[in-house]
Design an enzyme around this catalytic site. Sequence first.
Site, PDB file in Angstrom:
ATOM      1  N   HIS A  84       0.817  -1.219   0.000  1.00  0.00           N
ATOM      2  CA  HIS A  84       0.000   0.000   0.000  1.00  0.00           C
ATOM      3  C   HIS A  84       0.849   1.267   0.000  1.00  0.00           C
ATOM      4  O   HIS A  84       0.363   2.332  -0.323  1.00  0.00           O
ATOM      5  CB  HIS A  84      -1.071  -0.027   1.115  1.00  0.00           C
ATOM      6  CG  HIS A  84      -0.614   0.331   2.496  1.00  0.00           C
ATOM      7  ND1 HIS A  84      -0.337  -0.613   3.462  1.00  0.00           N
ATOM      8  CD2 HIS A  84      -0.421   1.524   3.091  1.00  0.00           C
ATOM      9  CE1 HIS A  84       0.002  -0.003   4.584  1.00  0.00           C
ATOM     10  NE2 HIS A  84      -0.033   1.291   4.382  1.00  0.00           N
ATOM     11  N   ASP A 221       1.232  -7.669   2.377  1.00  0.00           N
ATOM     12  CA  ASP A 221       1.355  -6.239   2.078  1.00  0.00           C
ATOM     13  C   ASP A 221       2.821  -5.807   1.904  1.00  0.00           C
ATOM     14  O   ASP A 221       3.379  -5.130   2.758  1.00  0.00           O
ATOM     15  CB  ASP A 221       0.679  -5.452   3.209  1.00  0.00           C
ATOM     16  CG  ASP A 221       0.349  -4.021   2.808  1.00  0.00           C
ATOM     17  OD1 ASP A 221       0.900  -3.536   1.802  1.00  0.00           O
ATOM     18  OD2 ASP A 221      -0.448  -3.382   3.514  1.00  0.00           O
ATOM     19  N   SER A 607       3.959   2.348   8.486  1.00  0.00           N
ATOM     20  CA  SER A 607       3.772   1.334   7.468  1.00  0.00           C
ATOM     21  C   SER A 607       5.058   1.132   6.697  1.00  0.00           C
ATOM     22  O   SER A 607       5.703   2.094   6.282  1.00  0.00           O
ATOM     23  CB  SER A 607       2.662   1.737   6.512  1.00  0.00           C
ATOM     24  OG  SER A 607       1.445   1.298   7.033  1.00  0.00           O
TER      25      SER A 607
HETATM   26  N1  ARG Z   1      -4.849   0.580   7.476  1.00  0.00           N
HETATM   27  C1  ARG Z   1      -3.610   0.802   6.780  1.00  0.00           C
HETATM   28  C2  ARG Z   1      -2.909   2.100   7.311  1.00  0.00           C
HETATM   29  O1  ARG Z   1      -3.607   2.935   7.835  1.00  0.00           O
HETATM   30  C3  ARG Z   1      -3.761   1.021   5.324  1.00  0.00           C
HETATM   31  C4  ARG Z   1      -4.223  -0.123   4.545  1.00  0.00           C
HETATM   32  C5  ARG Z   1      -4.419   0.244   3.121  1.00  0.00           C
HETATM   33  N2  ARG Z   1      -5.385  -0.652   2.568  1.00  0.00           N
HETATM   34  C6  ARG Z   1      -6.716  -0.408   2.442  1.00  0.00           C
HETATM   35  N3  ARG Z   1      -7.498  -1.410   2.176  1.00  0.00           N
HETATM   36  N4  ARG Z   1      -7.253   0.784   2.543  1.00  0.00           N
HETATM   37  O2  ARG Z   1      -2.578   2.931   6.482  1.00  0.00           O
HETATM   38  N1  ASP Z   2      -1.452   1.458   7.952  1.00  0.00           N
HETATM   39  C1  ASP Z   2      -0.731   2.550   8.620  1.00  0.00           C
HETATM   40  C2  ASP Z   2       0.288   3.195   7.663  1.00  0.00           C
HETATM   41  O1  ASP Z   2       0.066   3.222   6.470  1.00  0.00           O
HETATM   42  C3  ASP Z   2      -0.082   2.065   9.869  1.00  0.00           C
HETATM   43  C4  ASP Z   2      -0.945   2.288  11.074  1.00  0.00           C
HETATM   44  O2  ASP Z   2      -1.692   3.286  11.114  1.00  0.00           O
HETATM   45  O3  ASP Z   2      -0.832   1.506  12.004  1.00  0.00           O
HETATM   46  O4  ASP Z   2       1.230   3.829   8.078  1.00  0.00           O
END
Ligand code: ARG
Ligand code: ASP
Length: 672
Positions: A84, A221, A607
């Site tokens: 991502h 990921d 991330s």
């Molecule tokens: N939750 C993850 C973080 O905040 C991002 C994941 C990205 N994927 C998604 N399905 N939106 O950034």
């Molecule tokens: N998914 C988040 C990121 O993209 C990580 C988190 O918020 O724990 O940095």
Amino acid sequence: MKRILFAVVLLLSGTSLLRADEGMWLPSEIILKIKDMQEKGFKLTAEDIYSINNSSLKDAVVHFGGGCTGEIISSEGLLITNHHCGYGQIQQHSSVEHDYLTDGFWAMTREQELPNPGLTVSFLDYMEDVTEQVLKGYKPSMTEEQRSALVAKNIKAIEEKAKEGRKSVSVSVKALYYGNQYYLYVFKVFTDVRLVGAPPSSIGKFGGDTDNWMWPRHTGDFSLFRVYAGADNEPAPYSKDNVPYKPKRFFKINAKGIGEGDFTMVYGFPGRTNEYLFSDAVRYTAYTSNPHKIALRTLRLDAQKREMEKDPAVRIKYASKNANVANAWKKWQGEAKGIIKMRAIENKEEFEAAFTKWSQGKPDYENLVARFKELYGAIEELSLVRDYQSEALNAVELVAFAGRGQRGAERFYKDYHMPIDKECFISLYKAYDKNIADKYKSPYFKEQLAKFGTVEAWADAIFTAEPNMEMAAEIYRNTNKWFMENYAPVLDSVNREITLLYRTYMRGMMEYNKANRGTKVFYPDANSTLRVAYGQVKGYSPSDAVYFTPVSSLDGIIQKDNPEIYDYNIPQALRDLHAAKDYGQWEVNGSVPVAFIATNHTTGGNSGSPVLDAEGNLIGVNFDRVWEGTMSDVVYDPEVCRNISLDIRFALFVIDKLANADHLLEEMEILK
Ligand code: ARG
Ligand code: ASP
């Protein structure tokens, strides 16, 4: 004077008892935590984590683009981060003929690695406490305006000096603890960064938004890039003559595996946390701001979903937008729930009452709590008006696009579907009309609504076959101007005063803690600077009668696999490998490990961060947090706050068995 006092308080609080695993620590001050880390299983020294003179783990950690972390995993500049995090680049290289989002991408030779204009990878050269220089010339008799001017001037001089005679560096002084401490950061910035590999989205984004922010999780990921340098191994603009960068340090990979209870450490660039908020600010988040923003985003997601389900072309157009809207939407829900469940507001109020009592007769602190109350009270309504400005009025794509001068038209229309936007306009503007008091609405908004009679009729006039850009732009200009002229100045000036109060409050909380032999842990809020978090692999109980174990596996992917559901439709090749149990050297107990959770304190920006074992070897790549623990940006609960990491062995398995990219495995140093 104050600053010296602050340092002393900080040092003492650093050695006080700590609540398990909360905290994001400064690498250069990790000596304050190293004893605790070692007691928890860490085998290396503070100097191994961060050293000014020798190569250390920090030399293998990079800031990837603006908002993610990455790490170097070979002597030839190979870099791993999240899928991502590389999503934008993977998308840029994709077309109908080469759909790397869907099919994945693997460069089988160096020549096939794809350049990414605009992408940067930054290595921290050094960081340095410059509080004294920043406050040089400060006198307690100064007004805040005078102090700010002095600080700005000193910072500029420090940054210029750090830049002198160096090229390709990025230099910045950042405030910690609301300006009680200042740090200088000097980075070396590489701009020739090439895409090396990415699994198909059905692996890299497996589970999509359904599984996002959740455990159990089975997302592969990750994506791979390579940093290129000039012949002198220094940063150079893209050129086909550039060569793979020879890093000072790269991570060895521990493929021996991890298990519950093992020490882990996350080394990366967390973006933003607010751990020292006053109770009223937390109440506003949990009971007002989040619920309103969630409701507004639900309206957008509903509109997107309806149209995306009708037409595969629309699904592709809105894939990335939908993910972005859904990401915060889901996080805010978990965050509000977590705050309430933890009784964070009540706990803060109790603390504030005790603090007020203690502060009587201490001129710096005695009026703080009352003043916070006044200031937060003064901007509560306006803060919501601002939330609606961005989450409702400006959230209509056409309005924002037209109002901001129609920049990037080709890209805009490529991913635009008017029926979605029109529906959003209608539902968002109705919500705005209903939930925002008339006195805050611009005369323009009221006039237009009166003129057309209904929001629907207003929408009909804008979203015509050829959309009415002039009207869209007018809405943007008028409503934003009204907000900027009438409310932003008040909000900004109150918020400035609030920030100043926090500077004093921070010191007060530390003194209070010391005076009362408290056990509160202090660490600076995340601000996109390099931090160390540490903890252990650990399951958790999200709710009554439920316990989650900490490791997921390929069997779980197969259990979720469903060709009918987009988010769970895995590549046939993966089904085949599973059916044949063809796991090669990556097999563990008849399956392949995929992800694990641990107690490291992380946030957005972490991330892609390396997750390291007790010896500093790479065991995983951080990519998310569990839903019940997303309030950790405001308040950390050791019972349920968990970061989610990709098990590095799943990445190796995919590279080996799905991509057949052995050459990549060969350049890594894998401990088995
Ligand atoms: N939750 C993850 C973080 O905040 C991002 C994941 C990205 N994927 C998604 N399905 N939106 O950034
Ligand atoms: N998914 C988040 C990121 O993209 C990580 C988190 O918020 O724990 O940095």
